[in-house]
Motif scaffolding. Structure first.
Motif, mmCIF file in Angstrom:
data_model
loop_
_atom_site.group_PDB
_atom_site.id
_atom_site.type_symbol
_atom_site.label_atom_id
_atom_site.label_comp_id
_atom_site.label_asym_id
_atom_site.label_seq_id
_atom_site.Cartn_x
_atom_site.Cartn_y
_atom_site.Cartn_z
ATOM 1 N N THR A 63 0.472 -1.352 -0.046
ATOM 2 C CA THR A 63 -0.161 -0.120 0.276
ATOM 3 C C THR A 63 1.439 1.096 -0.595
ATOM 4 O O THR A 63 0.436 2.259 -0.005
ATOM 5 N N GLY A 64 1.895 1.187 0.215
ATOM 6 C CA GLY A 64 2.715 2.032 0.459
ATOM 7 C C GLY A 64 4.220 1.483 -0.084
ATOM 8 O O GLY A 64 4.715 0.242 -0.254
ATOM 9 N N TRP A 68 6.518 -2.259 -0.679
ATOM 10 C CA TRP A 68 6.300 -2.332 -1.527
ATOM 11 C C TRP A 68 8.121 -2.581 -1.986
ATOM 12 O O TRP A 68 8.464 -3.577 -2.092
ATOM 13 N N VAL A 208 -2.175 2.534 -14.035
ATOM 14 C CA VAL A 208 -1.458 3.320 -12.685
ATOM 15 C C VAL A 208 -0.343 4.496 -12.213
ATOM 16 O O VAL A 208 0.155 4.930 -13.078
ATOM 17 N N THR A 209 -0.859 5.009 -11.108
ATOM 18 C CA THR A 209 0.086 6.277 -10.837
ATOM 19 C C THR A 209 0.827 6.609 -9.592
ATOM 20 O O THR A 209 1.263 7.373 -9.332
ATOM 21 N N THR A 210 0.483 5.457 -8.469
ATOM 22 C CA THR A 210 1.169 5.632 -7.180
ATOM 23 C C THR A 210 2.517 4.619 -7.419
ATOM 24 O O THR A 210 3.076 3.688 -8.279
ATOM 25 N N ALA A 211 3.442 5.475 -6.940
ATOM 26 C CA ALA A 211 4.957 4.633 -6.543
ATOM 27 C C ALA A 211 5.249 2.851 -6.385
ATOM 28 O O ALA A 211 5.812 2.870 -7.653
ATOM 29 N N LEU A 240 6.730 12.476 -9.250
ATOM 30 C CA LEU A 240 6.147 12.104 -7.759
ATOM 31 C C LEU A 240 6.602 12.964 -7.403
ATOM 32 O O LEU A 240 8.246 12.859 -7.164
ATOM 33 N N SER A 246 11.971 7.569 -0.303
ATOM 34 C CA SER A 246 11.042 6.788 -1.699
ATOM 35 C C SER A 246 13.026 7.408 -2.926
ATOM 36 O O SER A 246 13.541 6.264 -3.114
#
Length: 542
Positions: A63-64, A68, A208-211, A240, A246
């Motif tokens: 979820t984040g 990941w 998809v757009t999330t990291a 992003l 990240s």
């Protein structure tokens, strides 16, 4: 960083990527043909392999970024990027198992060798006679089951045009009439990423757009050699909001991904972000020391560290457990001579290596300025930047010391025009410390008001560093190189009895207003550099 992300080159890159820049620059949008039998010549059968709970407990969705990262590291330990063409299972079906032992990349280039090796490998795996083979096949044989199967209509020309992987797969010498079906076995965690990748190969877009999701697609694109998708994912991630978490994650991608040209802008941005966030490395010392090695390397490689001198970088590296991996980021030519002497006796360095580093640093210090600039220019385009000067809080100096007939030293301080301009209206710049008679001294250049004429001007001062009871009677002389002769011309002489913490100098060194000093036709800057010299001689000690 925001400006960098929105700069024209990035925008241009994004524009190219949106149009599927994969090398040809003329890719069209074939999204209408995705999974449409009317525009397809093959069937892709995707077997989604699952992992029983006893093999990998605590499986959860990502979820984040942190989830990941944990999920990716777990997969990296359990799954190797491996390819097997199993041709013995079905004469009309080509099976690609992504969880089998590695084949030599070159084997696929020779059709007959590829078929023979693939059949032999498949027979060896399915024989089950050797425990070693079962171990090599990892959980894909002993610990995985087919959860579900998906079948897609695919166009081999479209996939082959985007991916060398699929090009090799579809041109392995098999008769086209016998090879209509291709089976691909993947981990369940790769399912969504693969479907996104296949859709991108047709449409040049991602949903998809999330990291975390983009990172999964990036990994899939690397695995199946879709460079255009790698560039697109990299560009989306680049835009992003960056965080320390990240940034470190981008630097910790598998080496095959990191080495890809497509991902270079992303990793460069991650390094720049960390370098900017932790540029005051001493202030954030504990936080920086807790970072992974790749993060610390990115910070110490920066030219913009806010540090007093290179001595501070040396001291920081010695505190690190992984200091041996960071020594290459110390710019020894910019360390003080006193600190270089300590390098020779430091147990953290091999003595031969230490001697070589110190000699190189001393030779650089003794080089003529034009030679120093040449060495710096040669390294400016490389990762080895030992001759590149950082933006030190205290400016480096060259010092020539004499013991006889009296203790004396000659100190050279160079300031760039930009540095001087930035001093207005009341700034100061300090030199690194230098020593005479066992005491530390420093130079400082100021932009200050001339008390008599009430205009801004350049002042130069000499100060004694250490506080104590000892006093030093010092004769001093300030000089500067001037056009057109470019020789040093004495501008001020004086003498002073120093006690600790005191400074002496001249408020208007050149006896001209600030505007004249920094003017384009100023006689004080030679190739954009102000060359200052201070001579100190001890008269008596008490």
């Amino acid at each position: 960083m925001k400006d960098q992300l929105n700069s024209d080159p990035t925008t241009d890159m994004g524009s190219r990527l949106r149009h599927g820049a994969s090398g040809s620059g003329s890719d069209g949008d074939f999204g209408f043909a995705f999974n449409d039998s009317n525009f397809s010549d093959r069937l892709l059968r995707i077997e989604i392999m699952g992992v029983p709970s006893e093999c990998h407990p605590n499986g959860e969705d990502c979820t984040g970024i942190s989830d990941w990262d944990h999920h990716r590291k777990r997969r990296r330990e359990d799954i190797k990027k491996e390819i097997v063409l199993d041709l013995s299972l079905c004469p009309e079906e080509q099976i690609l198992n992504d969880n089998q032992p590695d084949m030599d990349d070159g084997a696929g280039c020779e059709n007959q060798d590829a078929e023979a090796e693939a059949v032999a490998m498949a027979e060896e795996i399915h024989s089950g006679d050797e425990d070693e083979n079962r171990n090599e096949s990892s959980w894909s044989m002993d610990c995985s089951t087919v959860l579900r199967v998906k079948t897609l209509h695919i166009s081999s020309p479209i996939l082959a045009a985007k991916s060398p992987f699929f090009y090799k797969l579809f041109s392995n010498g098999m008769r086209e009439s016998e090879q209509r079906h291709v089976t691909l076995r993947i981990n369940a965690s790769e399912e969504d990423a693969l479907l996104e990748l296949l859709n991108f190969m047709y449409s040049n877009t991602l949903s998809v757009t999330t990291a975390p999701a983009l990172l999964d697609v990036l990994m899939a694109a690397d695995k199946f050699e879709v460079a255009s998708c790698m560039r697109y994912c990299s560009w989306l991630l680049h835009n992003l909001p960056m965080t320390p978490e990240s940034a470190l994650l981008y630097l910790d991608l598998p080496s095959s991904v990191l080495m890809g040209e497509a991902v270079q802008p992303l990793t460069d941005a991650a390094k720049q972000y960390l370098a900017a966030r932790y540029k005051d490395v001493i202030k954030f010392q504990e936080e920086v020391m807790a970072l992974p090695l790749a993060g610390i390397q990115a910070i110490l490689a920066s030219d913009d560290l806010q540090i007093a001198s290179e001595d501070a970088v040396y001291d920081f590296v010695l505190k690190e457990v992984l200091g041996s991996h960071l020594a290459q980021y110390i710019r020894f030519p910019y360390m003080t001579c006193r600190k270089l002497k300590k390098v020779l006796t430091c147990n953290d360095f091999d003595q031969d290596v230490a001697s070589k580093l110190v000699l190189e640093a001393l030779f650089y210090k003794a080089d003529a300025p034009y030679r120093q600039r040449s060495l710096a220019a040669e390294e400016s385009a490389t990762s080895n930047r030992r001759f590149i000067e950082r933006a030190y809080k205290y400016r480096p100096v060259k010092v020539v010391e004499f013991e006889l007939p009296r203790q004396q030293c000659v100190v050279y301080l160079d300031l760039k025009r930009e540095e001087c301009v930035n001093l207005f209206p009341s700034g100061r710049v300090y030199s690194q410390a230098f020593h005479l008679g066992g005491q530390g001294f420093f130079l400082s250049a100021h932009c200050n008001m001339d008390q008599q004429s009430s205009f801004h001007c350049l002042g130069l001062f000499l100060g004694m560093q250490e506080k104590g009871s000892a006093s030093f009677a010092v004769d001093y002389e300030f000089a500067a190189r001037l056009k057109p002769t470019e020789e040093f011309v004495c501008k001020y002489k004086g003498n002073y009895t120093f006690t600790g913490g005191k400074a002496v100098g001249y408020r208007n060194l050149f006896a001209v207003p600030w505007t004249s000093f920094v003017a384009e036709d100023s006689i004080y800057f030679i190739n954009g550099i102000l060359h200052l010299r201070a001579e100190l001689t001890i008269r008596l000690c008490s």
